[in-house]
Design a protein around this motif. Structure first.
Motif, short mmCIF file in Angstrom:
data_model
loop_
_atom_site.label_atom_id
_atom_site.label_comp_id
_atom_site.label_asym_id
_atom_site.label_seq_id
_atom_site.Cartn_x
_atom_site.Cartn_y
_atom_site.Cartn_z
N VAL A 77 15.71 19.36 -2.15
CA VAL A 77 17.13 19.32 -2.54
C VAL A 77 17.71 20.72 -2.50
N ILE A 78 18.88 20.84 -1.85
CA ILE A 78 19.65 22.08 -1.88
C ILE A 78 21.05 21.75 -2.40
N TYR A 79 21.42 22.41 -3.47
CA TYR A 79 22.78 22.27 -4.01
C TYR A 79 23.54 23.56 -3.72
N VAL A 80 24.68 23.42 -3.06
CA VAL A 80 25.53 24.57 -2.72
C VAL A 80 26.83 24.37 -3.48
N GLY A 81 27.05 25.20 -4.51
CA GLY A 81 28.11 24.86 -5.44
C GLY A 81 29.09 25.94 -5.81
N MET A 82 29.98 25.58 -6.70
CA MET A 82 31.10 26.40 -7.14
C MET A 82 30.63 27.69 -7.83
N SER A 83 31.43 28.72 -7.70
CA SER A 83 31.13 30.03 -8.25
C SER A 83 30.83 30.00 -9.75
N GLY A 84 29.73 30.67 -10.12
CA GLY A 84 29.43 30.85 -11.52
C GLY A 84 30.37 31.84 -12.19
N GLY A 85 31.16 32.56 -11.39
CA GLY A 85 32.12 33.50 -11.95
C GLY A 85 33.35 32.83 -12.52
N ILE A 86 33.56 31.55 -12.20
CA ILE A 86 34.73 30.85 -12.71
C ILE A 86 34.38 29.54 -13.41
N SER A 87 33.10 29.16 -13.39
CA SER A 87 32.70 27.91 -14.04
C SER A 87 31.24 28.00 -14.46
N GLY A 88 30.92 27.34 -15.58
CA GLY A 88 29.54 27.27 -16.03
C GLY A 88 28.72 26.25 -15.27
N THR A 89 29.34 25.59 -14.30
CA THR A 89 28.65 24.55 -13.54
C THR A 89 27.45 25.09 -12.77
N ALA A 90 27.57 26.30 -12.22
CA ALA A 90 26.45 26.89 -11.48
C ALA A 90 25.23 27.04 -12.40
#
Length: 286
Positions: free
Chosen positions: A83-96
């Motif tokens: 699995v590879i997850y390519v996601g939203m910036s950790g600089g603007i969201s805690g999602t990373a």
């Protein structure tokens, strides 16, 4: 097999998601207290969303939590897939960070698994282009580690510049002071912002007037672009005229590649506001 995941912040059209078989973990958001369900079958209705914002609708967004990521990833990991997850910036969201924690927990349960949660330091098509590159590498049969290392290198060169139509949304998000928003609106000041090396949004210029702000974005492209035949992305928050104006200036400056033009997805778009125009391209550096 390598299964590719991203989130709705990547701003990719349904056609591209289907073409590459990308799994999307959705952010959640509400409009006037009512949650809007994610659809994997139809593209986001940006015009209706941004018209509602202009009319005063209250939009609230929520990050993706650890359990959501674990549920999404584990069904593939349990079958022996990578699995590879390519996601939203950790600089603007805690999602990373949530994705990273999910990967770590799954590795404890499945020690032999291959899982990578990549923070792109980007959002919208800055993230989306890196998702597409990952998908192409998977399609070519590139090995897991080669893909991860390549995307972690490319994210350092993904340029993201944007300007907003109404400074009030940046004020609500704490990006600028209330006084600055009032003065900027009265003087027709358009801030030029960018995603920095850590994925945070920073101010890099102030321009008076819309047309000059489009020229400023195009000048950033001209200054930093690595290859003028390479793809470019434009995201707009219900501002098709602005997006076309920017494209025209880019073409005049020698851009000859393919353009991916999208309406800003709602989670990021709600924080920058209606009318925003954003430009994404691969540069010599950020």
């Amino acid at each position: 097999m390598i299964k590719l995941f991203t989130d709705t912040s990547a701003n990719l059209p349904v056609s591209i998601i289907r073409e590459y078989g990308i799994e999307v973990v959705p952010f959640s958001y509400t409009v006037n207290g009512k949650e809007v369900p994610y659809s994997a079958e139809t593209d986001f209705n940006g015009k209706a969303f941004y018209e509602a914002m202009r009319a005063g609708a209250e939009v609230k967004t929520s990050m993706i939590n650890v359990s959501d990521f674990m549920a999404a990833f584990e069904q593939w990991i349990a079958k022996g897939d990578a699995v590879i997850y390519v996601g939203m910036s950790g600089g603007i969201s805690g999602t990373a960070h949530s994705a990273k924690l999910a990967a770590e927990e799954l590795l404890e349960k499945y020690p032999a698994a291959k899982i990578a949660a990549i923070d792109t330091y980007a959002a919208s098509l800055g993230e989306g282009f890196l998702v597409i590159e990952t998908a192409k590498m998977i399609e070519r049969g590139d090995p897991f580690l080669k893909i991860v290392k390549k995307i972690e290198l490319l994210r350092k060169n993904m340029c993201q510049f944007f300007t907003v139509d109404d400074l009030a949304y940046l004020r609500k998000g704490g990006r600028i002071s209330g006084a600055a928003a009032v003065v900027g609106t009265v003087l027709n000041i358009k801030p030029i912002l960018r995603g920095d090396e850590n994925g945070k949004i920073v101010l890099c210029g102030k321009i008076r007037g819309f047309n000059k702000s489009m020229e400023a974005l195009a000048n950033k492209y001209d200054e930093l672009v690595f290859d003028k035949t390479a793809d470019v992305g434009i995201a707009h928050a219900d501002n098709p005229e602005g997006a076309q104006r920017l494209e025209d200036i880019l073409r005049a400056k020698g851009f000859s590649g393919k353009l991916l033009k999208v309406v800003y997805e709602p989670v990021t778009g709600s924080h920058v506001g209606p009318g925003t125009i954003a430009l994404f391209f691969m540069g010599e550096h950020k």
